[in-house]
Design an enzyme around this catalytic site. Structure first.
Site, mmCIF file in Angstrom:
data_model
loop_
_atom_site.group_PDB
_atom_site.id
_atom_site.type_symbol
_atom_site.label_atom_id
_atom_site.label_comp_id
_atom_site.label_asym_id
_atom_site.label_seq_id
_atom_site.Cartn_x
_atom_site.Cartn_y
_atom_site.Cartn_z
ATOM 1 C CD GLN A 116 -2.455 -1.188 2.676
ATOM 2 O OE1 GLN A 116 -2.138 -1.792 3.469
ATOM 3 N NE2 GLN A 116 -3.744 -0.844 2.607
ATOM 4 C CB VAL A 143 3.464 5.629 -2.816
ATOM 5 C CG1 VAL A 143 1.970 5.230 -3.119
ATOM 6 C CG2 VAL A 143 3.689 6.873 -1.810
ATOM 7 C CG ASP A 144 8.059 3.649 1.024
ATOM 8 O OD1 ASP A 144 8.315 2.420 0.151
ATOM 9 O OD2 ASP A 144 7.421 3.454 1.897
ATOM 10 C CG HIS A 193 -2.509 2.819 -2.468
ATOM 11 N ND1 HIS A 193 -2.479 2.482 -1.120
ATOM 12 C CD2 HIS A 193 -3.663 2.020 -2.848
ATOM 13 C CE1 HIS A 193 -3.617 1.904 -0.518
ATOM 14 N NE2 HIS A 193 -4.083 1.661 -1.868
ATOM 15 C CB CYS A 209 -0.728 13.617 -22.969
ATOM 16 S SG CYS A 209 0.628 13.843 -22.023
ATOM 17 C CB CYS A 235 2.140 17.516 -19.145
ATOM 18 S SG CYS A 235 2.851 16.366 -20.103
ATOM 19 C CB ILE A 259 7.449 -3.821 11.891
ATOM 20 C CG1 ILE A 259 5.846 -3.811 12.145
ATOM 21 C CG2 ILE A 259 7.963 -4.139 10.540
ATOM 22 C CD1 ILE A 259 5.102 -2.894 11.437
#
Length: 248
Positions: free
Chosen positions: A91, A93-94, A111, A122, A144, A228
């Site tokens: 999950q 995005v790193d 994600h 585009c 963009c 963890i």
């Protein structure tokens, strides 16, 4: 004899030791600053140039791109190198699983990735590093370069759908795995959270490594509340040793 497939669903909790804050924990970003959620909500982002400018400033100031993998990320990569079939469904995005040495093809980013940008018109892609360099140089809302459209992080914002192909692959992995480890995830954000139930329904051993209770604790075969950074490496070493014993 085939080795068991280990699926690992990783959430924000796996990256906090790398200096990346979680979002929904007791000290999570959304609890500390509810207004920050607007910066990653598609409707607000597309409609309001000021939201976009604030979003780019936030990305300049956060340290995701400078973060380094921690012991938990490295342990996952080591498990894969030991020969155990591993698939990570993240999950996050790193990109830290890949930086730790896990092949990109074995990581499903539900994600998206904060390391890339995409044009909303585009769909041309580029690196976040280049986009932030433009912000640094004075473009507070860089368009963009291909078509002039609105540029955004290649992450799934609130209000956007997950990539159906990535989600389909994650579903297939969840159904096929022998062991499913949910680590550092509140298991509250769907459809990602539901993958734990899918795995359990298809006979996988469900292990949850998370500081806080989750809605899937009653389905789990094992719940680990330890930090963890130490708990996951120890768990994965046990799995690796167990696989070697079965092969012997």
């Amino acid at each position: 004899m085939d080795r068991p497939l280990v699926a690992i669903l990783s959430g924000a909790g796996i990256s906090t030791d790398s200096g990346i804050p979680d979002y929904r924990g007791p000290n999570g970003l959304w609890r500390r600053d509810p207004e920050a959620e607007k910066l990653v909500t598609y409707e607000y982002y597309m409609a309001d140039p000021e939201i976009r400018r604030r979003s780019w400033r936030m990305r300049r100031e956060n340290h995701t791109l400078k973060a380094e993998p921690n012991a938990a990320h490295r342990a996952v990569a080591e498990l894969e190198r030991s020969g155990v079939p591993v698939r990570v469904i993240t999950q996050n995005v790193d990109g830290l699983h890949q930086l730790a040495g896990l092949p990109a093809r074995k990581v499903l980013e539900l994600h998206g990735s904060a390391r890339s940008v995409v044009c909303t018109r585009c769909h041309a892609r580029g690196t976040m590093e280049d986009a932030l360099a433009r912000v640094e140089a004075g473009e507070d809302d860089p368009p963009c370069r291909t078509c002039g459209g609105v540029l955004k992080s290649a992450t799934v914002m609130f209000g956007e759908r997950l990539d159906p192909m990535v989600l389909g692959q994650a579903m297939a992995v969840s159904k096929a795995c022998t062991v499913f480890i949910a680590v550092g995830s509140s298991l509250q954000v769907h459809p990602a959270a539901g993958l734990a139930g899918v795995a359990a329904d298809h006979g996988a051993r469900l292990i949850i490594v998370n500081a806080e209770p989750t809605p899937y604790d009653d389905r789990a075969d094992q719940i680990i509340r330890e930090p963890i950074g130490t708990a996951l490496p120890a768990l994965l070493r046990t799995l690796s040793e167990g696989a070697r014993v079965r092969e012997a």
